[in-house]
Structures are given as C-alpha cells and as structure tokens.
Design an enzyme around this catalytic site. Structure first.
Site, PDB file in Angstrom:
ATOM      1  N   SER A 165       0.864  -1.194   0.000  1.00 52.36           N
ATOM      2  CA  SER A 165       0.000   0.000   0.000  1.00 52.36           C
ATOM      3  C   SER A 165       0.895   1.238   0.000  1.00 52.36           C
ATOM      4  O   SER A 165       0.822   2.094   0.890  1.00 52.36           O
ATOM      5  CB  SER A 165      -0.936   0.021   1.208  1.00 52.36           C
ATOM      6  OG  SER A 165      -2.042  -0.758   0.952  1.00 52.36           O
ATOM      7  N   HIS A 190       3.019   4.596  -0.485  1.00 57.63           N
ATOM      8  CA  HIS A 190       2.681   6.027  -0.541  1.00 57.63           C
ATOM      9  C   HIS A 190       3.990   6.821  -0.656  1.00 57.63           C
ATOM     10  O   HIS A 190       5.083   6.227  -0.746  1.00 57.63           O
ATOM     11  CB  HIS A 190       1.861   6.425   0.693  1.00 57.63           C
ATOM     12  CG  HIS A 190       2.474   5.984   1.997  1.00 57.63           C
ATOM     13  ND1 HIS A 190       3.664   6.477   2.467  1.00 57.63           N
ATOM     14  CD2 HIS A 190       2.071   5.054   2.906  1.00 57.63           C
ATOM     15  CE1 HIS A 190       3.955   5.910   3.620  1.00 57.63           C
ATOM     16  NE2 HIS A 190       3.006   5.022   3.904  1.00 57.63           N
ATOM     17  N   HIS A 216       7.029   5.780   1.511  1.00 54.71           N
ATOM     18  CA  HIS A 216       7.825   4.668   0.965  1.00 54.71           C
ATOM     19  C   HIS A 216       8.674   5.157  -0.215  1.00 54.71           C
ATOM     20  O   HIS A 216       9.844   4.790  -0.352  1.00 54.71           O
ATOM     21  CB  HIS A 216       6.913   3.549   0.457  1.00 54.71           C
ATOM     22  CG  HIS A 216       6.048   2.913   1.513  1.00 54.71           C
ATOM     23  ND1 HIS A 216       4.683   2.989   1.488  1.00 54.71           N
ATOM     24  CD2 HIS A 216       6.376   2.185   2.614  1.00 54.71           C
ATOM     25  CE1 HIS A 216       4.190   2.324   2.531  1.00 54.71           C
ATOM     26  NE2 HIS A 216       5.189   1.830   3.227  1.00 54.71           N
ATOM     27  N   GLN A 231       4.127  -9.863  13.313  1.00 52.02           N
ATOM     28  CA  GLN A 231       4.223  -8.588  14.025  1.00 52.02           C
ATOM     29  C   GLN A 231       2.852  -8.005  14.381  1.00 52.02           C
ATOM     30  O   GLN A 231       2.763  -6.925  14.962  1.00 52.02           O
ATOM     31  CB  GLN A 231       5.047  -7.576  13.236  1.00 52.02           C
ATOM     32  CG  GLN A 231       4.379  -7.004  12.001  1.00 52.02           C
ATOM     33  CD  GLN A 231       5.357  -6.165  11.205  1.00 52.02           C
ATOM     34  OE1 GLN A 231       6.317  -6.679  10.634  1.00 52.02           O
ATOM     35  NE2 GLN A 231       5.147  -4.860  11.166  1.00 52.02           N
ATOM     36  N   GLY A 233      12.075   4.383   7.835  1.00 48.30           N
ATOM     37  CA  GLY A 233      11.506   5.703   8.107  1.00 48.30           C
ATOM     38  C   GLY A 233      11.530   6.076   9.580  1.00 48.30           C
ATOM     39  O   GLY A 233      11.310   5.238  10.457  1.00 48.30           O
ATOM     40  N   GLU A 234      11.776   7.373   9.834  1.00 51.53           N
ATOM     41  CA  GLU A 234      11.773   7.887  11.208  1.00 51.53           C
ATOM     42  C   GLU A 234      10.359   7.938  11.785  1.00 51.53           C
ATOM     43  O   GLU A 234      10.180   8.113  12.982  1.00 51.53           O
ATOM     44  CB  GLU A 234      12.374   9.298  11.240  1.00 51.53           C
ATOM     45  CG  GLU A 234      13.866   9.299  11.187  1.00 51.53           C
ATOM     46  CD  GLU A 234      14.458  10.686  11.043  1.00 51.53           C
ATOM     47  OE1 GLU A 234      13.744  11.680  11.271  1.00 51.53           O
ATOM     48  OE2 GLU A 234      15.636  10.766  10.661  1.00 51.53           O
ATOM     49  N   SER A 265       0.121   3.646   5.444  1.00 49.56           N
ATOM     50  CA  SER A 265      -0.815   2.783   4.719  1.00 49.56           C
ATOM     51  C   SER A 265      -2.141   2.705   5.478  1.00 49.56           C
ATOM     52  O   SER A 265      -3.207   2.581   4.890  1.00 49.56           O
ATOM     53  CB  SER A 265      -0.235   1.384   4.577  1.00 49.56           C
ATOM     54  OG  SER A 265       1.036   1.467   3.984  1.00 49.56           O
TER      55      SER A 265
HETATM   56  P1  AMP Z   1       5.414  -0.079   6.333  1.00 47.01           P
HETATM   57  O1  AMP Z   1       5.033  -0.432   4.932  1.00 47.01           O
HETATM   58  O2  AMP Z   1       4.392   0.742   7.054  1.00 47.01           O
HETATM   59  O3  AMP Z   1       5.894  -1.268   7.128  1.00 47.01           O
HETATM   60  O4  AMP Z   1       6.661   0.890   6.210  1.00 47.01           O
HETATM   61  C1  AMP Z   1       7.813   0.531   5.501  1.00 47.01           C
HETATM   62  C2  AMP Z   1       8.869   1.560   5.749  1.00 47.01           C
HETATM   63  O5  AMP Z   1       8.414   2.846   5.325  1.00 47.01           O
HETATM   64  C3  AMP Z   1       9.245   1.704   7.234  1.00 47.01           C
HETATM   65  O6  AMP Z   1      10.639   1.867   7.355  1.00 47.01           O
HETATM   66  C4  AMP Z   1       8.506   2.952   7.642  1.00 47.01           C
HETATM   67  O7  AMP Z   1       9.098   3.633   8.721  1.00 47.01           O
HETATM   68  C5  AMP Z   1       8.588   3.776   6.366  1.00 47.01           C
HETATM   69  N1  AMP Z   1       7.529   4.798   6.346  1.00 47.01           N
HETATM   70  C6  AMP Z   1       6.200   4.597   6.537  1.00 47.01           C
HETATM   71  N2  AMP Z   1       5.533   5.767   6.497  1.00 47.01           N
HETATM   72  C7  AMP Z   1       6.465   6.733   6.279  1.00 47.01           C
HETATM   73  C8  AMP Z   1       6.418   8.151   6.142  1.00 47.01           C
HETATM   74  N3  AMP Z   1       5.279   8.834   6.223  1.00 47.01           N
HETATM   75  N4  AMP Z   1       7.570   8.824   5.922  1.00 47.01           N
HETATM   76  C9  AMP Z   1       8.745   8.148   5.829  1.00 47.01           C
HETATM   77  N5  AMP Z   1       8.861   6.807   5.956  1.00 47.01           N
HETATM   78  C10 AMP Z   1       7.746   6.109   6.180  1.00 47.01           C
END
Ligand code: AMP
Length: 270
Positions: free
Chosen positions: A28, A30, A33, A57, A143-144, A181
């Site tokens: 998903s 955005h 990512h 998780q 991501g932070e 997402s």
């Molecule tokens: P996820 O798909 O939510 O597991 O996220 C995958 C990676 O994208 C992780 O390292 C998150 O910290 C990073 N991430 C998610 N949302 C954001 C955002 N808004 N800005 C920067 N990095 C993000």
C-alpha cells in the site's frame, strides 16, 4: 523491473550483485515509501523493495486481515520509479526454514509500542533478520516515522548482520498528517482530525520551554486532546530520540504519540 515471487528467483537475481539497497515494506505504497526508495536508488547500485505483510508482528488477527493491500497499484508505482527488483514472498518462503530466530526485548525496551503491542517488535525483528539474511543488503532504508522500530532494528540487526540502517525523514500530507498505509482505513473526517492533532503537537513541541515541568504539561495535553477529539491516546511521551529514555529536556527529544481514531491505530513522533 523484475518481480521475484520466491527465494530461488531472488538468489538468482542477486547473484554477483553488490552494494544492494533494501527497502522493506508492507505495501500500500505512498510517498513515504517512495522517499525511502529514491534515497536507496541514489546510494546503492541495486535496489530491492519487499512487499510482505508480516503476520508475526500483528498482535491482533483482525488487524492483520484488515491491513490495506493493493499489489497492482504498488507495482505501478514501483515501475515508474525504475526499481530493479520487487520481492513479494509468501509466508512459507520466509518462515519455512530451519533457521530459528529468537530475539527478546529486555525490560527497559518494553516501552511505547512495545508496551501496548505485545510481541510486535519481536515479530518485526524476526522478519527483518530473515529478510536481511535472504537479501544480504549493504544498506536498509527505514523511516523515522517508526522511530522505535528503527532504533531496535539498529540495535539488533545492524551489527549482527553487518548492514547499515539508513534513517529517512517522515513524509507528511498537506495537513501534516504522517503518511501511512493505515490512513487508507480512515474516513475523510478522521483524516482531517488526525491532521489537526499532528499540527497541534508539532506546534506544541516547538513551544515547549525549558522552565516548565513537562511531567505535568504532557499528561494534561494528552487529556485535552482526548476530550477535544474523542480519541483514545495510548501514549504521549517526551523521550530521547537516540536511546528512547524519558526526557525532561527538549534537546534531542521527540514527542512520541500512539492513539486510536475510530478503529484505526496511528503512531507518530514530533
Ligand atoms: P510499512 O510499509 O508501514 O511497514 O513501512 C515501511 C517503511 O516505510 C518503514 O521503514 C517505515 O518507517 C517507512 N515509512 C512509513 N511511512 C512513512 C512516512 N510517512 N515517511 C517516511 N517513511 C515512512
């Protein structure tokens, strides 16, 4: 762009490749990512994005089932970015190995999301260990926005598996809501509300002065936001951004937030 659906294809594709950048995601996709992917493309010779909604998780089965998924849209986005490889494993490709991965958080680490989502980070560290062993990247881009996750991956995986974790800034929408997402599960009104909360806390953090007692101010703000927006805040805490210790200073500190809006759980830090 090559789509890799199993580990054999992945091993073949990455044979002889070096300086591999890895961007783990749950799909998903955005602009958050995308910012990670762009950074990886700049810094690495070969880039792999994984899309894997990791069951271990999720501390709640429904949350796992309801997690937004849209592979076709994701692939469209990735094609435009000219990424080298997309790895979309099945659960058995990751977990049907004889490798036993057991990472346990210590007592001091059971704070913030680790306190409220039992087993969540053990699941994250488990899958990150497995993915890192399979892909063998030089750098992993994270991501932070999920700063506690980033810090734990740094602690448990960076040294052990000889990989560098590259941290990437949080990307927000025009209302300052951090992209996620999970935002796909919010109504329009909930999204606006979440944006207002983020904006409010960004300016609150800026205004925090050294003289005042954070111990009182922050719990008061938590109560105020819960009443104003009819939300349930799990935590709102000022902590050091490197070691996550409770902070009484603004320097090197971030405000960490987790709350439920409707049925959706959001996290952020400011
Ligand atoms: P996820 O798909 O939510 O597991 O996220 C995958 C990676 O994208 C992780 O390292 C998150 O910290 C990073 N991430 C998610 N949302 C954001 C955002 N808004 N800005 C920067 N990095 C993000």
């Amino acid at each position: 762009m090559k789509i890799l659906l199993n580990n054999l294809d992945l091993n073949e594709a990455l044979y002889n490749k070096s300086n591999i950048g890895f961007i783990p995601t749950m799909g998903s996709l955005h602009k958050g990512h995308i910012s990670l992917i762009r950074k990886a493309i700049q810094q690495c010779d070969t880039c792999v994005v994984s899309i894997f909604v990791n069951p271990t998780q999720f501390n709640n089965k429904k949350d796992f089932q309801n997690y937004p998924r849209d592979i076709e849209k994701d692939l469209k986005i990735l094609r435009k970015l000219s990424i080298d490889f997309v790895y979309i494993p099945k659960i058995e490709h990751i977990y049907n190995t004889s490798n036993i991965v057991k990472i346990k958080l210590n007592k001091k680490e059971k704070i913030l999301c680790a306190k409220f989502r039992k087993g969540h980070f053990e699941g994250v560290l488990n899958v990150m260990t497995r993915l890192t062993n399979i892909i063998k990247p030089s750098k992993i881009f994270m991501g932070e926005k999920d700063l506690q996750q980033l810090i734990l991956v740094r602690k448990y995986i960076e040294k052990n598996l000889k990989v560098k974790i590259v941290s990437c800034k949080t990307i927000r929408d025009k209302n300052k809501l951090a992209l996620s997402s999970r935002n796909n599960l919010l109504s329009k009104d909930e999204k606006l509300k979440a944006g207002k909360i983020a904006r409010y806390l960004i300016s609150f953090k800026k205004q925090l002065s050294i003289k005042k007692s954070f111990k009182k101010i922050i719990p008061n703000k938590k109560k105020y936001l819960e009443e104003l927006h009819d939300i349930k805040i799990e935590y709102l805490e000022l902590r050091n951004k490197f070691n996550l210790k409770i902070s009484s200073k603004k320097k090197n500190a971030k405000l960490f937030l987790a709350y439920n809006i409707g049925k959706v759980r959001l996290i952020d830090n400011f």
